[in-house]
Write a protein that holds these residues in place. Structure first.
Motif, short mmCIF file in Angstrom:
data_model
loop_
_atom_site.label_atom_id
_atom_site.label_comp_id
_atom_site.label_asym_id
_atom_site.label_seq_id
_atom_site.Cartn_x
_atom_site.Cartn_y
_atom_site.Cartn_z
N GLU A 36 8.81 19.42 -39.51
CA GLU A 36 8.47 19.65 -38.10
C GLU A 36 9.68 20.20 -37.34
O GLU A 36 9.53 21.12 -36.52
CB GLU A 36 7.99 18.35 -37.45
CG GLU A 36 6.68 17.81 -38.00
CD GLU A 36 5.47 18.66 -37.66
OE1 GLU A 36 5.61 19.69 -36.96
OE2 GLU A 36 4.36 18.31 -38.11
N ARG A 37 10.86 19.66 -37.60
CA ARG A 37 12.06 20.17 -36.93
C ARG A 37 12.33 21.61 -37.34
O ARG A 37 12.70 22.45 -36.50
CB ARG A 37 13.26 19.28 -37.26
CG ARG A 37 13.20 17.89 -36.63
CD ARG A 37 14.53 17.17 -36.77
NE ARG A 37 14.86 16.91 -38.17
CZ ARG A 37 14.50 15.81 -38.82
NH1 ARG A 37 13.80 14.87 -38.21
NH2 ARG A 37 14.86 15.64 -40.10
N ALA A 39 10.10 23.85 -38.38
CA ALA A 39 9.09 24.71 -37.78
C ALA A 39 9.38 24.95 -36.29
O ALA A 39 9.26 26.07 -35.79
CB ALA A 39 7.69 24.11 -37.96
N THR A 40 9.76 23.90 -35.58
CA THR A 40 10.06 24.03 -34.15
C THR A 40 11.25 24.94 -33.93
O THR A 40 11.21 25.85 -33.08
CB THR A 40 10.34 22.65 -33.53
OG1 THR A 40 9.18 21.82 -33.67
CG2 THR A 40 10.71 22.77 -32.07
N THR A 41 12.31 24.74 -34.69
CA THR A 41 13.50 25.59 -34.56
C THR A 41 13.18 27.04 -34.90
O THR A 41 13.61 27.97 -34.19
CB THR A 41 14.62 25.07 -35.48
OG1 THR A 41 14.94 23.73 -35.13
CG2 THR A 41 15.87 25.93 -35.36
N HIS A 43 10.32 28.68 -34.69
CA HIS A 43 9.48 29.35 -33.70
C HIS A 43 10.18 29.54 -32.36
O HIS A 43 9.63 30.19 -31.47
CB HIS A 43 8.16 28.58 -33.53
CG HIS A 43 7.24 28.75 -34.69
ND1 HIS A 43 7.13 27.81 -35.69
CD2 HIS A 43 6.39 29.76 -35.03
CE1 HIS A 43 6.25 28.23 -36.58
NE2 HIS A 43 5.79 29.39 -36.21
N GLN A 44 11.36 29.00 -32.21
CA GLN A 44 12.14 29.22 -30.99
C GLN A 44 13.09 30.42 -31.11
O GLN A 44 13.73 30.78 -30.13
CB GLN A 44 12.95 27.97 -30.66
CG GLN A 44 12.10 26.78 -30.20
CD GLN A 44 12.91 25.52 -30.02
OE1 GLN A 44 14.06 25.43 -30.45
NE2 GLN A 44 12.30 24.52 -29.38
N ARG A 125 -0.98 28.84 -32.35
CA ARG A 125 0.08 28.03 -32.94
C ARG A 125 0.05 26.60 -32.40
O ARG A 125 -0.10 26.38 -31.21
CB ARG A 125 1.44 28.66 -32.64
CG ARG A 125 2.55 27.91 -33.37
CD ARG A 125 3.92 28.37 -33.02
NE ARG A 125 4.85 27.36 -33.53
CZ ARG A 125 5.53 26.53 -32.79
NH1 ARG A 125 5.46 26.60 -31.48
NH2 ARG A 125 6.31 25.62 -33.33
N VAL A 127 1.30 22.94 -31.14
CA VAL A 127 2.43 22.54 -30.29
C VAL A 127 3.54 21.99 -31.17
O VAL A 127 3.32 21.60 -32.33
CB VAL A 127 2.00 21.48 -29.25
CG1 VAL A 127 0.95 22.05 -28.33
CG2 VAL A 127 1.50 20.22 -29.94
N ASP A 128 4.76 21.96 -30.63
CA ASP A 128 5.90 21.45 -31.38
C ASP A 128 5.64 20.02 -31.85
O ASP A 128 5.17 19.17 -31.08
CB ASP A 128 7.16 21.47 -30.52
CG ASP A 128 7.63 22.89 -30.22
OD1 ASP A 128 7.14 23.81 -30.89
OD2 ASP A 128 8.47 23.06 -29.31
N GLY A 129 5.94 19.76 -33.12
CA GLY A 129 5.74 18.44 -33.68
C GLY A 129 4.37 18.19 -34.26
O GLY A 129 4.12 17.13 -34.84
N GLU A 131 2.76 20.68 -36.26
CA GLU A 131 2.51 21.73 -37.24
C GLU A 131 1.82 21.19 -38.49
O GLU A 131 0.82 21.72 -38.95
CB GLU A 131 3.84 22.39 -37.63
CG GLU A 131 3.69 23.71 -38.34
CD GLU A 131 3.62 24.89 -37.40
OE1 GLU A 131 3.09 25.92 -37.82
OE2 GLU A 131 4.07 24.77 -36.25
#
Length: 215
Positions: A36-37, A39-41, A43-44, A125, A127-129, A131
């Motif tokens: 999850e971390r 994927a969040t990083t 997509h930023q 997509r 939301v963050d966390g 995925e």
């Protein structure tokens, strides 16, 4: 010659993406929160949309160029060329020959999968966390699970023929390195094909405890 070069370049670019993508998604089995971390990083990143455009262009150009090349080859061989046969011997050759014959079908299945996959997990997509939860929700549908597994197998078959074809079109294949490149390409096809075919099943069958424990 130019068409063959770009078929090889776009194909190898997509293979590189598949290898990186399999490594990233594979984190979901071993470290769900790390996934999850990651994927969040990812997509930023400001460069990600440009990379996605380039990958989509490659994914569309590759089959179009391949169709153009196949049409030209068919015209050059005449109206009734008969089936192509490999003179090489070995345990892999029947499967490699089958993969070559199935290239149009495996490619078409991969294009269908790409459209479905983007519609499910990129154009909307999560939301963050969330995925992994979104991926698991998609795989709960039996037809989606079958499509994801079949697409993994199709990718392996496609690469079984395509990897050797790409290095030949780039002029990298010669008698001195043919065996090593051929085995390396087939090993990569097996790794990516099995990885993408088995990963959806592993995600569906995995216990929910690791994800809960990481929260």
């Amino acid at each position: 010659m130019i068409v063959g070069f770009w078929i090889a370049v776009t194909g190898l670019g997509l293979v590189l993406f598949l290898a990186v993508h399999l490594g990233g998604v594979g984190m979901a089995l071993l470290d769900p929160m790390g996934f999850e971390r990651f994927a969040t990083t990812l997509h930023q990143q400001a460069w990600l949309p440009w990379l996605e455009v380039a990958l989509l262009a490659a994914a569309l150009a590759h089959p179009l160029l391949s169709l153009q090349r196949a049409r030209a080859n068919r015209q050059a061989r005449g109206p009734d060329p008969g089936p192509l046969r490999s003179r090489r011997q070995g345990p892999w050759e029947p499967l490699a020959a089958l993969a070559a014959r199935l290239i149009p079908w495996s490619g078409s299945l991969l294009l269908l999968f790409l459209a479905v996959h983007l519609a499910q997990l990129r154009w909307h997509r999560p939301v963050d966390g969330a995925e992994l939860a979104a991926v698991l929700a998609v795989l709960q549908s039996p037809w989606c699970l079958v499509l994801y597994v079949a697409a993994g197998a199709a990718a392996g078959l496609h690469l079984l023929h395509g990897a050797e074809s790409a290095v030949r079109r780039l002029g990298l294949l010669d008698p001195a390195n043919a065996v090593a490149l051929r085995l390396g390409g087939r090993g990569l096809a097996l790794l990516l094909g099995a990885g993408f075919a088995l990963l959806p099943l592993a995600l569906v069958l995995r216990p929910a405890v690791p994800l809960l424990a990481g929260r």
